[in-house]
Scaffold this motif. Structure first.
Motif, short mmCIF file in Angstrom:
data_model
loop_
_atom_site.label_atom_id
_atom_site.label_comp_id
_atom_site.label_asym_id
_atom_site.label_seq_id
_atom_site.Cartn_x
_atom_site.Cartn_y
_atom_site.Cartn_z
N ASN A 169 0.83 -1.20 0.00
CA ASN A 169 0.00 0.00 0.00
C ASN A 169 0.87 1.25 0.00
O ASN A 169 1.93 1.28 0.62
N SER A 170 0.40 2.27 -0.69
CA SER A 170 1.18 3.51 -0.80
C SER A 170 0.24 4.71 -0.85
O SER A 170 -0.97 4.58 -1.01
N VAL A 171 0.84 5.88 -0.70
CA VAL A 171 0.12 7.15 -0.73
C VAL A 171 0.88 8.06 -1.70
O VAL A 171 2.11 8.07 -1.70
N GLY A 172 0.16 8.82 -2.51
CA GLY A 172 0.81 9.70 -3.45
C GLY A 172 0.36 11.14 -3.32
O GLY A 172 -0.72 11.42 -2.80
N ALA A 173 1.21 12.04 -3.78
CA ALA A 173 0.88 13.47 -3.80
C ALA A 173 1.69 14.12 -4.92
O ALA A 173 2.80 13.67 -5.23
N TYR A 174 1.13 15.16 -5.50
CA TYR A 174 1.87 15.94 -6.49
C TYR A 174 2.69 16.98 -5.75
O TYR A 174 2.14 17.82 -5.03
N ILE A 175 4.02 16.90 -5.89
CA ILE A 175 4.94 17.75 -5.15
C ILE A 175 5.94 18.37 -6.13
O ILE A 175 6.27 17.75 -7.15
N CYS A 176 6.44 19.55 -5.80
CA CYS A 176 7.47 20.19 -6.63
C CYS A 176 8.58 19.18 -6.88
O CYS A 176 9.10 18.57 -5.95
N SER A 177 8.94 19.00 -8.14
CA SER A 177 9.94 17.99 -8.52
C SER A 177 11.28 18.19 -7.84
O SER A 177 11.98 17.24 -7.53
N ASP A 178 11.64 19.45 -7.57
CA ASP A 178 12.92 19.72 -6.92
C ASP A 178 12.80 19.76 -5.39
O ASP A 178 13.78 20.03 -4.70
N LEU A 179 11.60 19.49 -4.87
CA LEU A 179 11.34 19.44 -3.43
C LEU A 179 11.74 20.74 -2.72
O LEU A 179 12.19 20.72 -1.59
N SER A 180 11.52 21.86 -3.38
CA SER A 180 11.89 23.17 -2.84
C SER A 180 10.67 24.01 -2.47
O SER A 180 10.70 25.25 -2.58
N CYS A 181 9.62 23.38 -2.02
CA CYS A 181 8.38 24.09 -1.69
C CYS A 181 8.63 25.27 -0.76
O CYS A 181 8.08 26.35 -0.97
N SER A 182 9.44 25.07 0.27
CA SER A 182 9.70 26.11 1.26
C SER A 182 10.26 27.37 0.60
O SER A 182 9.91 28.50 0.97
N LEU A 183 11.15 27.18 -0.35
CA LEU A 183 11.78 28.32 -1.02
C LEU A 183 10.82 29.02 -1.97
O LEU A 183 10.87 30.25 -2.13
N TYR A 184 9.93 28.27 -2.63
CA TYR A 184 8.93 28.88 -3.49
C TYR A 184 7.95 29.72 -2.67
O TYR A 184 7.61 30.84 -3.06
N VAL A 185 7.50 29.19 -1.54
CA VAL A 185 6.55 29.92 -0.69
C VAL A 185 7.15 31.24 -0.22
O VAL A 185 6.48 32.27 -0.21
N ARG A 186 8.42 31.22 0.13
CA ARG A 186 9.10 32.40 0.67
C ARG A 186 9.63 33.34 -0.42
O ARG A 186 10.21 34.37 -0.13
N GLY A 187 9.46 32.97 -1.70
CA GLY A 187 9.93 33.81 -2.79
C GLY A 187 11.44 33.75 -2.98
O GLY A 187 12.02 34.58 -3.67
N LYS A 188 12.11 32.74 -2.41
CA LYS A 188 13.56 32.60 -2.53
C LYS A 188 13.93 31.84 -3.81
O LYS A 188 15.08 31.83 -4.21
N ARG A 189 12.96 31.19 -4.41
CA ARG A 189 13.15 30.50 -5.68
C ARG A 189 11.95 30.84 -6.55
O ARG A 189 10.82 30.90 -6.06
N ASP A 190 12.19 31.05 -7.83
CA ASP A 190 11.14 31.47 -8.75
C ASP A 190 10.80 30.34 -9.72
O ASP A 190 11.70 29.79 -10.36
#
Length: 163
Positions: A109-130
């Motif tokens: 059994n597994s669970v899936g989610a669509y996530i930023c491929s580079d796993l940099s969500c924190s930086l996108y939210v803070r505007g540190k990565r565009d």
């Protein structure tokens, strides 16, 4: 996020065996990571691009997940939204699948989610990565509320894996 050591990260995995956690690739640049801007540490295995990992501190304890990402295909050229940080990307979001923890995971059994491929969500939210034009939709909530939403989405995903 509090900086984590390699040993803390390896001990925090909840959905793989201790042997697998001991063998997986942990980033060598942990000291150079922008910990104060991270809600979780995410990385890909340089030897196996379909493998990704994330470590997060929830309730004062680190938890880490082993993930598999989808193989690239023509569908990735479409604009997609990350379910963690709500950033939209053209080809920059992947379906990440985590085996469930414990007996359920052993049964496949597994669970899936669509996530930023580079796993940099924190930086996108803070505007540190565009992520490009139109990546962040206009919102009336504060940065702290956006960070809180990202952490809540992440905690919900971890809960699905461990529950």
């Amino acid at each position: 996020m509090k900086p984590l050591t390699e040993q803390e990260i390896r001990a925090a995995f909840v959905n793989c065996t201790k042997g697998e956690a001991k063998r997986l690739a942990v980033p060598r640049d942990l000291a150079d990571r922008p910990w104060e801007d991270l809600d979780y540490l995410g990385w890909r295995d340089p030897q196996a691009p379909d493998r990704a990992y994330l470590a997060v501190e929830l309730d004062g304890r680190p938890k880490a997940l082993a993930l598999r990402s989808s193989t690239s295909g023509s569908w990735q050229a479409r604009r997609s939204m990350c379910t963690m940080c709500l950033t939209t990307h053209s080809g920059g979001v992947s379906l990440m699948v985590a085996p469930k923890a414990g007996r359920a995971g052993q049964q496949g059994n597994s669970v899936g989610a669509y996530i930023c491929s580079d796993l940099s969500c924190s930086l996108y939210v803070r505007g540190k990565r565009d992520a490009g034009v139109g990546a962040r939709l206009p919102e009336t909530i504060t940065l702290e509320e956006k960070i809180g939403r990202t952490v809540a989405n992440l905690a919900a995903f971890v809960a699905k894996v461990t529950g």
